[in-house]
Design a protein around this motif. Structure first.
Motif, PDB file in Angstrom:
ATOM      1  N   ALA A 132       0.822  -1.210   0.000  1.00  0.00           N
ATOM      2  CA  ALA A 132       0.000   0.000   0.000  1.00  0.00           C
ATOM      3  C   ALA A 132       0.856   1.260   0.000  1.00  0.00           C
ATOM      4  CB  ALA A 132      -0.938  -0.004   1.207  1.00  0.00           C
ATOM      5  N   SER A 133       2.094   1.168   0.474  1.00  0.00           N
ATOM      6  CA  SER A 133       2.914   2.376   0.591  1.00  0.00           C
ATOM      7  C   SER A 133       4.307   2.269  -0.032  1.00  0.00           C
ATOM      8  CB  SER A 133       3.075   2.744   2.068  1.00  0.00           C
ATOM      9  OG  SER A 133       3.754   1.706   2.755  1.00  0.00           O
ATOM     10  N   GLY A 134       4.591   1.164  -0.726  1.00  0.00           N
ATOM     11  CA  GLY A 134       5.927   1.021  -1.284  1.00  0.00           C
ATOM     12  C   GLY A 134       6.007   0.030  -2.419  1.00  0.00           C
ATOM     13  N   ALA A 135       7.163   0.029  -3.082  1.00  0.00           N
ATOM     14  CA  ALA A 135       7.447  -0.907  -4.166  1.00  0.00           C
ATOM     15  C   ALA A 135       8.958  -0.937  -4.366  1.00  0.00           C
ATOM     16  CB  ALA A 135       6.759  -0.483  -5.458  1.00  0.00           C
ATOM     17  N   THR A 136       9.430  -2.020  -4.977  1.00  0.00           N
ATOM     18  CA  THR A 136      10.850  -2.137  -5.309  1.00  0.00           C
ATOM     19  C   THR A 136      10.980  -2.213  -6.819  1.00  0.00           C
ATOM     20  OG1 THR A 136      11.329  -3.266  -3.231  1.00  0.00           O
ATOM     21  CG2 THR A 136      12.948  -3.497  -5.005  1.00  0.00           C
ATOM     22  N   ILE A 137      11.807  -1.348  -7.370  1.00  0.00           N
ATOM     23  CA  ILE A 137      12.042  -1.309  -8.815  1.00  0.00           C
ATOM     24  C   ILE A 137      13.410  -1.934  -9.080  1.00  0.00           C
ATOM     25  CG2 ILE A 137      12.174   0.158 -10.860  1.00  0.00           C
ATOM     26  CD1 ILE A 137       9.457   0.259  -9.323  1.00  0.00           C
ATOM     27  N   THR A 138      13.471  -2.865 -10.028  1.00  0.00           N
ATOM     28  CA  THR A 138      14.738  -3.510 -10.378  1.00  0.00           C
ATOM     29  C   THR A 138      14.972  -3.409 -11.880  1.00  0.00           C
ATOM     30  OG1 THR A 138      13.669  -5.668 -10.606  1.00  0.00           O
ATOM     31  CG2 THR A 138      14.627  -5.150  -8.452  1.00  0.00           C
ATOM     32  N   TRP A 139      16.244  -3.416 -12.271  1.00  0.00           N
ATOM     33  CA  TRP A 139      16.607  -3.436 -13.690  1.00  0.00           C
ATOM     34  C   TRP A 139      18.059  -3.848 -13.833  1.00  0.00           C
ATOM     35  CZ3 TRP A 139      16.288   0.936 -10.781  1.00  0.00           C
ATOM     36  CH2 TRP A 139      17.319   1.889 -10.852  1.00  0.00           C
ATOM     37  N   THR A 140      18.456  -4.142 -15.043  1.00  0.00           N
ATOM     38  CA  THR A 140      19.845  -4.488 -15.320  1.00  0.00           C
ATOM     39  C   THR A 140      20.393  -3.562 -16.407  1.00  0.00           C
ATOM     40  OG1 THR A 140      19.195  -6.168 -16.933  1.00  0.00           O
ATOM     41  CG2 THR A 140      19.580  -6.912 -14.687  1.00  0.00           C
ATOM     42  N   THR A 141      21.711  -3.416 -16.401  1.00  0.00           N
ATOM     43  CA  THR A 141      22.407  -2.676 -17.451  1.00  0.00           C
ATOM     44  C   THR A 141      23.524  -3.544 -17.991  1.00  0.00           C
ATOM     45  OG1 THR A 141      23.756  -1.589 -15.736  1.00  0.00           O
ATOM     46  CG2 THR A 141      21.877  -0.338 -16.606  1.00  0.00           C
TER      47      THR A 141
END
Length: 192
Positions: A101-110
Motif C-alpha cells: 500500500a505504501s511502497g514498491a521495489t524497482i529492479t533493472w539491469t544494465t
C-alpha cells in the motif's frame, strides 16, 4: 588474428598474434588516418599474443584501428585497417516487485556498471526522484525501494543509469498500482 573485443560504450580491447615475440601498439581514430596510439609508446614486452585496452572512447561511434609490432631485431609489422563500433549503455529487465500500500521495489539491469536512480510520480511527468541523488554504486543489477506511496494509486516510473564515463541511459515509461490498505499483494497470493 586481429580482433576487437570487450566492447562497451567507452572501451574496447584489441588482440592479435605475431609469429615472433614482439612489442605491441594500436593506432586508432575516427578515420583510417588514426591519430591516436595505445599505448602512446609501444608496450616493450616481447610477446606473440598481444592485447591492448582502449579507453575514453565515445559511445556508438565507429573507430578505425591498426596494430603494430616490432621484434627484437627491429623488424616492424603493421596490419591493415580494421574497425569496430563502440556500444552504448543499455537498460533491460525493468520490473516492479514487492508492491504494498505504501511502497514498491524497482529492479533493472544494465550491460555495464552504472549508477541507479528512479523517477516516479502519478503521471508521466514523474516529478519525484528516488534516491534524490543517484545511488553512486556502479553495478549491473539495480534495485531501488520506493516508500511513502499512497494506497490504491497508479504510479508511473522510469529508471536512469549513468556509467563511469558519463553515458546516460533512460528507460521508457512503466507503471504499477499500490495495493489498497489491508489488502494482500498479488505476489503474496501464490504462497497462500
Amino acid at each position: 588474428n586481429v580482433a576487437a573485443g570487450g566492447l562497451t560504450a567507452s572501451s574496447a580491447t584489441i588482440t592479435w598474434t605475431t609469429n615472433y615475440n614482439s612489442d605491441s601498439q594500436v593506432e586508432y581514430g575516427l578515420t583510417a588516418a588514426y591519430g591516436q596510439s595505445a599505448p602512446t609508446t609501444p608496450d616493450p614486452t616481447l610477446v606473440n599474443g598481444h592485447s591492448q585496452a582502449l579507453s575514453g572512447l565515445t559511445a556508438t561511434t565507429l573507430y578505425h584501428y591498426r596494430v603494430k609490432s616490432r621484434d627484437a631485431a627491429g623488424n616492424l609489422a603493421v596490419s591493415g585497417d580494421f574497425s569496430f563500433t563502440t556500444g552504448s549503455l543499455v537498460i533491460s529487465n525493468v520490473a516492479t516487485g514487492g508492491v504494498t500500500a505504501s511502497g514498491a521495489t524497482i529492479t533493472w539491469t544494465t550491460n555495464e556498471n552504472s549508477d541507479s536512480q528512479v523517477e516516479y510520480g502519478v503521471d508521466t511527468g514523474y516529478g519525484i526522484l528516488a534516491p534524490t541523488t543517484p545511488n553512486p554504486a556502479l553495478v549491473t543489477a539495480h534495485s531501488q525501494v520506493l516508500s511513502g506511496l499512497t494506497a490504491g494509486t497508479v504510479y508511473h516510473y522510469r529508471v536512469r543509469s549513468r556509467d563511469a564515463v558519463g553515458n546516460l541511459a533512460v528507460s521508457g515509461d512503466f507503471s504499477f498500482t499500490t495495493t489498497q490498505s489491508g489488502s494482500i499483494p498479488l505476489d503474496g497470493l501464490a504462497s497462500l
